[in-house]
Design a protein around this motif. Structure first.
Motif, PDB file in Angstrom:
ATOM      1  N   ASP A  58       0.944  -1.148   0.010  1.00  0.00           N
ATOM      2  CA  ASP A  58      -0.091  -0.162  -0.056  1.00  0.00           C
ATOM      3  C   ASP A  58       0.871   1.235   0.096  1.00  0.00           C
ATOM      4  OD1 ASP A  58       1.005  -0.107   2.553  1.00  0.00           O
ATOM      5  OD2 ASP A  58      -0.933   0.053   3.461  1.00  0.00           O
ATOM      6  N   GLN A  59       2.330   1.329   0.075  1.00  0.00           N
ATOM      7  CA  GLN A  59       3.030   2.022  -0.055  1.00  0.00           C
ATOM      8  C   GLN A  59       3.536   2.731  -1.391  1.00  0.00           C
ATOM      9  OE1 GLN A  59       5.975   0.813   2.758  1.00  0.00           O
ATOM     10  NE2 GLN A  59       5.395   2.422   4.440  1.00  0.00           N
ATOM     11  N   ILE A  60       3.270   1.758  -2.302  1.00  0.00           N
ATOM     12  CA  ILE A  60       3.607   1.891  -3.788  1.00  0.00           C
ATOM     13  C   ILE A  60       2.567   2.646  -4.452  1.00  0.00           C
ATOM     14  CG2 ILE A  60       4.167   0.557  -5.906  1.00  0.00           C
ATOM     15  CD1 ILE A  60       5.010  -1.726  -4.191  1.00  0.00           C
ATOM     16  N   PRO A  61       3.136   3.736  -4.979  1.00  0.00           N
ATOM     17  CA  PRO A  61       1.828   4.578  -5.790  1.00  0.00           C
ATOM     18  C   PRO A  61       1.392   3.743  -6.935  1.00  0.00           C
ATOM     19  CG  PRO A  61       3.844   6.052  -5.293  1.00  0.00           C
ATOM     20  CD  PRO A  61       4.347   4.557  -4.825  1.00  0.00           C
ATOM     21  N   GLN A  62       0.037   3.942  -7.227  1.00  0.00           N
ATOM     22  CA  GLN A  62      -0.501   2.984  -8.255  1.00  0.00           C
ATOM     23  C   GLN A  62      -1.313   3.884  -9.145  1.00  0.00           C
ATOM     24  OE1 GLN A  62      -1.985  -1.069  -7.930  1.00  0.00           O
ATOM     25  NE2 GLN A  62      -3.934  -0.097  -8.757  1.00  0.00           N
ATOM     26  N   ILE A  63      -1.221   4.182 -10.454  1.00  0.00           N
ATOM     27  CA  ILE A  63      -2.132   4.752 -11.409  1.00  0.00           C
ATOM     28  C   ILE A  63      -2.658   3.671 -12.223  1.00  0.00           C
ATOM     29  CG2 ILE A  63      -0.750   6.953 -11.241  1.00  0.00           C
ATOM     30  CD1 ILE A  63       0.501   6.199 -13.907  1.00  0.00           C
ATOM     31  N   SER A  64      -3.868   4.311 -13.060  1.00  0.00           N
ATOM     32  CA  SER A  64      -4.389   3.591 -13.985  1.00  0.00           C
ATOM     33  C   SER A  64      -4.429   4.335 -15.329  1.00  0.00           C
ATOM     34  CB  SER A  64      -5.811   3.003 -13.603  1.00  0.00           C
ATOM     35  OG  SER A  64      -5.778   2.305 -12.647  1.00  0.00           O
ATOM     36  N   ASP A  65      -4.195   3.691 -16.512  1.00  0.00           N
ATOM     37  CA  ASP A  65      -4.554   4.310 -17.703  1.00  0.00           C
ATOM     38  C   ASP A  65      -5.852   4.108 -18.213  1.00  0.00           C
ATOM     39  OD1 ASP A  65      -4.803   1.832 -19.025  1.00  0.00           O
ATOM     40  OD2 ASP A  65      -2.911   1.753 -19.685  1.00  0.00           O
ATOM     41  N   ILE A 107       3.356  -0.500 -25.475  1.00  0.00           N
ATOM     42  CA  ILE A 107       3.199  -1.971 -24.937  1.00  0.00           C
ATOM     43  C   ILE A 107       1.683  -2.280 -25.331  1.00  0.00           C
ATOM     44  CG2 ILE A 107       3.380  -3.618 -23.012  1.00  0.00           C
ATOM     45  CD1 ILE A 107       5.068  -1.370 -21.602  1.00  0.00           C
ATOM     46  N   ASP A 108       1.816  -3.337 -26.192  1.00  0.00           N
ATOM     47  CA  ASP A 108       0.344  -3.962 -26.522  1.00  0.00           C
ATOM     48  C   ASP A 108       0.443  -5.091 -25.915  1.00  0.00           C
ATOM     49  OD1 ASP A 108      -0.725  -2.023 -28.659  1.00  0.00           O
ATOM     50  OD2 ASP A 108       1.123  -2.322 -29.070  1.00  0.00           O
ATOM     51  N   SER A 109      -0.904  -5.382 -24.917  1.00  0.00           N
ATOM     52  CA  SER A 109      -1.041  -6.698 -24.379  1.00  0.00           C
ATOM     53  C   SER A 109      -1.742  -7.633 -25.316  1.00  0.00           C
ATOM     54  CB  SER A 109      -1.799  -6.629 -23.172  1.00  0.00           C
ATOM     55  OG  SER A 109      -3.196  -6.293 -23.415  1.00  0.00           O
ATOM     56  N   GLN A 110      -1.480  -8.885 -25.140  1.00  0.00           N
ATOM     57  CA  GLN A 110      -2.005 -10.041 -26.117  1.00  0.00           C
ATOM     58  C   GLN A 110      -2.931 -11.035 -25.145  1.00  0.00           C
ATOM     59  OE1 GLN A 110       1.361 -11.045 -28.253  1.00  0.00           O
ATOM     60  NE2 GLN A 110       0.602 -10.265 -30.047  1.00  0.00           N
ATOM     61  N   ALA A 111      -2.712 -10.786 -23.622  1.00  0.00           N
ATOM     62  CA  ALA A 111      -3.313 -11.568 -22.675  1.00  0.00           C
ATOM     63  C   ALA A 111      -3.457 -10.692 -21.452  1.00  0.00           C
ATOM     64  CB  ALA A 111      -2.579 -12.937 -22.626  1.00  0.00           C
ATOM     65  N   ASN A 112      -3.944 -11.464 -20.489  1.00  0.00           N
ATOM     66  CA  ASN A 112      -3.661 -10.808 -18.941  1.00  0.00           C
ATOM     67  C   ASN A 112      -2.148 -10.950 -18.779  1.00  0.00           C
ATOM     68  OD1 ASN A 112      -6.302 -10.014 -17.996  1.00  0.00           O
ATOM     69  ND2 ASN A 112      -6.605 -12.326 -17.991  1.00  0.00           N
ATOM     70  N   SER A 113      -1.513  -9.759 -18.461  1.00  0.00           N
ATOM     71  CA  SER A 113       0.078  -9.609 -18.505  1.00  0.00           C
ATOM     72  C   SER A 113       0.618  -9.089 -17.182  1.00  0.00           C
ATOM     73  CB  SER A 113       0.560  -9.009 -19.744  1.00  0.00           C
ATOM     74  OG  SER A 113       0.315  -9.847 -21.008  1.00  0.00           O
ATOM     75  N   SER A 163       1.617   3.050 -22.274  1.00  0.00           N
ATOM     76  CA  SER A 163       3.015   3.532 -22.759  1.00  0.00           C
ATOM     77  C   SER A 163       3.735   3.886 -21.622  1.00  0.00           C
ATOM     78  CB  SER A 163       2.899   4.603 -24.003  1.00  0.00           C
ATOM     79  OG  SER A 163       1.991   5.644 -23.378  1.00  0.00           O
ATOM     80  N   LEU A 164       5.165   4.104 -21.848  1.00  0.00           N
ATOM     81  CA  LEU A 164       6.010   4.670 -20.676  1.00  0.00           C
ATOM     82  C   LEU A 164       7.033   5.502 -21.661  1.00  0.00           C
ATOM     83  CD1 LEU A 164       6.833   1.838 -18.779  1.00  0.00           C
ATOM     84  CD2 LEU A 164       5.445   3.449 -18.005  1.00  0.00           C
ATOM     85  N   SER A 165       7.643   6.610 -20.927  1.00  0.00           N
ATOM     86  CA  SER A 165       8.793   7.380 -21.161  1.00  0.00           C
ATOM     87  C   SER A 165       9.630   7.342 -20.276  1.00  0.00           C
ATOM     88  CB  SER A 165       8.334   8.861 -21.809  1.00  0.00           C
ATOM     89  OG  SER A 165       7.441   8.668 -22.974  1.00  0.00           O
ATOM     90  N   VAL A 166      10.973   7.349 -20.601  1.00  0.00           N
ATOM     91  CA  VAL A 166      12.210   7.572 -19.898  1.00  0.00           C
ATOM     92  C   VAL A 166      13.070   8.423 -20.510  1.00  0.00           C
ATOM     93  CG1 VAL A 166      11.848   5.147 -18.764  1.00  0.00           C
ATOM     94  CG2 VAL A 166      13.300   5.252 -20.743  1.00  0.00           C
ATOM     95  N   PRO A 167      14.041   9.202 -19.907  1.00  0.00           N
ATOM     96  CA  PRO A 167      15.080   9.975 -20.519  1.00  0.00           C
ATOM     97  C   PRO A 167      16.106   9.168 -21.658  1.00  0.00           C
ATOM     98  CG  PRO A 167      15.031  10.176 -17.981  1.00  0.00           C
ATOM     99  CD  PRO A 167      14.588   8.787 -18.409  1.00  0.00           C
TER     100      PRO A 167
END
Length: 304
Positions: free
Chosen positions: A152-159, A249-255, A207-211
């Motif tokens: 519960d200390q790990i921040p979680q977001i949803s797309d 990232i495209d999912s093809q199943a529960n991943s 999707s994600l972005s990093v430096p």
């Protein structure tokens, strides 16, 4: 904006470590460090058979690295040479800075172990991931430290598709990870690590972005996905280019995915067993100190 391109894929191989724990070593040798820098080793462990993991990882030393243990099923008992004890439960992470040196043990057990009356159903499953992150030469002899992170200390977001993104380290969509402000030394400046868990629904995209310049790694724990057009299946680890910033990232199943990224250190590595230094002389010194009983420099590691 430019996409990161998949450059390598590791399928891992079954091996045994500790006192006979069966695991899949995805990467982790002197031959792979140039590819995965600043990450050194990734083990996926998991079994429904207690005999595959019950003997655990008895007392052993570490120096010069971060060890990061993520528990998916079951639990792991942890103890160090200074008397600190803890339990890593499902969804939790222990991030340990070995630094100048410490002894510890990790003993995976089924979830009901020691609490037989709490769980009606007997489930012998235990699974998780251990990652080794290299430490900069300037910090390898830093004081040891622990960070025990509850779920519960790990921040979680949803797309927009309902995919869940849990941020342990790094920043995603302007949300900072649980550990971003909790390091004792220059890891954040030198490596800027990302550790992100992604739980995806079938036939969705995120999707994600990093430096620019970060090495990025995608570990597929469960399911099947496409990363910037290339398909990867369960128990694959995809290493993406340092060039580029964007990952689609495209999912093809529960991943279930673990996404890692960080700035390569580009430093020499001298590695034997649980100790990773920069020169052979430093490595010899570490093993001499083990024999002489002088290995542990700080007798009171910090628990954060």
């Amino acid at each position: 904006m430019k996409a990161k391109i998949p450059e390598y894929v590791f399928e891992g191989s079954v091996t045994y470590d500790g006192a006979g724990v069966k695991l899949r070593r995805m990467f982790g040798s002197q031959r792979t460090t140039a590819i995965t820098d600043p990450f050194l080793l990734m083990d996926m462990f998991g079994s429904d058979n207690r005999a595959d993991y019950d003997n655990g990882f008895p007392w052993h030393p570490h120096r010069g690295i971060e060890t990061i243990t993520y528990q998916i099923k079951g639990k792991t008992f942890h103890e160090d040479s200074e008397g600190h004890r803890g339990i890593i439960a499902p969804g939790e992470i222990q991030w340990m800075t070995a630094g100048s040196g410490i002894f510890h043990e990790e003993m995976p057990k089924p979830i009901y172990y020691g609490e037989e009356n709490k769980y009606r159903e007997r489930n012998d499953s235990n699974a998780g991931i251990q990652l080794w992150l290299n430490m900069p030469a300037s910090s390898k002899m830093a004081d040891p430290a622990y960070r025990s992170i509850r779920s519960d200390q790990i921040p979680q977001i949803s797309d927009d598709y309902g995919n869940r993104i849990r941020i342990v380290a790094g920043t995603v969509n302007r949300v900072s990870g649980a550990l971003n402000e909790n390091f004792q030394y220059d890891l954040m400046q030198r490596i800027d690590p990302y550790y992100v868990e992604i739980l995806m629904e079938p036939d969705t995209r995120t999707s994600l972005s990093v430096p620019e310049g970060h090495r990025a790694i995608m570990a597929i724990v469960e399911g099947s996905i496409r990363v910037n057009g290339s398909t990867f299946n369960e128990k694959n680890v995809a290493v993406l280019s340092k060039e580029g910033t964007d990952i689609f990232i495209d999912s093809q199943a529960n991943s279930r995915l673990i996404f890692l990224a960080g700035k390569p250190l580009n430093e020499p590595i001298a590695w034997y067993g649980p100790i990773v230094m920069n020169t052979r002389d430093q490595l010899i010194q570490a093993f001499n100190e083990l024999q002489e009983g002088k290995f542990v420099k700080n007798r009171n590691p910090v628990w954060q």
